[in-house]
Write a protein that holds these residues in place. Sequence first.
Motif, short mmCIF file in Angstrom:
data_model
loop_
_atom_site.label_atom_id
_atom_site.label_comp_id
_atom_site.label_asym_id
_atom_site.label_seq_id
_atom_site.Cartn_x
_atom_site.Cartn_y
_atom_site.Cartn_z
N GLU A 171 -0.48 4.16 7.80
CA GLU A 171 -1.56 3.28 7.39
C GLU A 171 -1.00 1.93 7.00
OE1 GLU A 171 -4.24 4.60 4.41
OE2 GLU A 171 -5.41 5.79 5.82
N GLU A 179 -2.21 -2.35 5.82
CA GLU A 179 -3.27 -3.25 5.41
C GLU A 179 -3.69 -4.09 6.61
OE1 GLU A 179 -4.86 -3.31 2.64
OE2 GLU A 179 -3.58 -1.93 1.51
N ARG A 239 -7.68 -1.04 5.12
CA ARG A 239 -6.56 -0.26 5.66
C ARG A 239 -6.98 0.44 6.95
NH1 ARG A 239 -2.28 0.36 2.47
NH2 ARG A 239 -1.65 2.30 3.44
#
Length: 200
Positions: free
Chosen positions: A164, A166, A173
């Motif tokens: 994951e 940003e 996310r």
Amino acid sequence: MFPEITHDDVFRLETERMWLRWPRLSDVAAFTRLAGDPDVATRTANIPHPYNVRDAEQFIRRARAENESGHGLILALAPKGAPNEAIGVIGAHGSDFRGTALLGYWLGRPYWGQGMMTEAARGFVDLIFGVTSLGEIVCDSLPDNLASRRVQEKLGFTSLGEIEIEAPARGGRMTVSRTRLSRGAAHTAFGARRPKFTST
């Protein structure tokens, strides 16, 4: 991260069909049109959509500042026959991992399916390992962006699985597929040829 030779906007990298050069404010119209295509923007984690002139101007200024500092290198792709007409972008940035660069790229939709990005990325990766001491390059792509993954596979990148990150351009996310290419693997895959670049 990058040496002084890349810090001047006359720097350019030659591939068979393209020049990879610093982005310029004269590229704003091309970037707005090509990166503003939803089929391009939504296949990335970083290009906002809609994408407008102000977005393109801000991107170019940030890219040039990063190039000047040596913390990264972001180059516009332009055909040799039309060196002032940008068709895409490729760049490498420092990451949180010591000795690692993060590779990113996009290509305008009219140029898909012609091997242009593979050609550009191969030359760019050659350059990174040729002029820096970085040990590896990582690259993220959306899990359903198979064309981007094919480019990475052709260059010898191997999967590190999904992570994951940003992604403000996508609203928060999101999950991406991360791949990795080490200096040793690149040397094996590409051979010992040196990239062609100029600074005059």
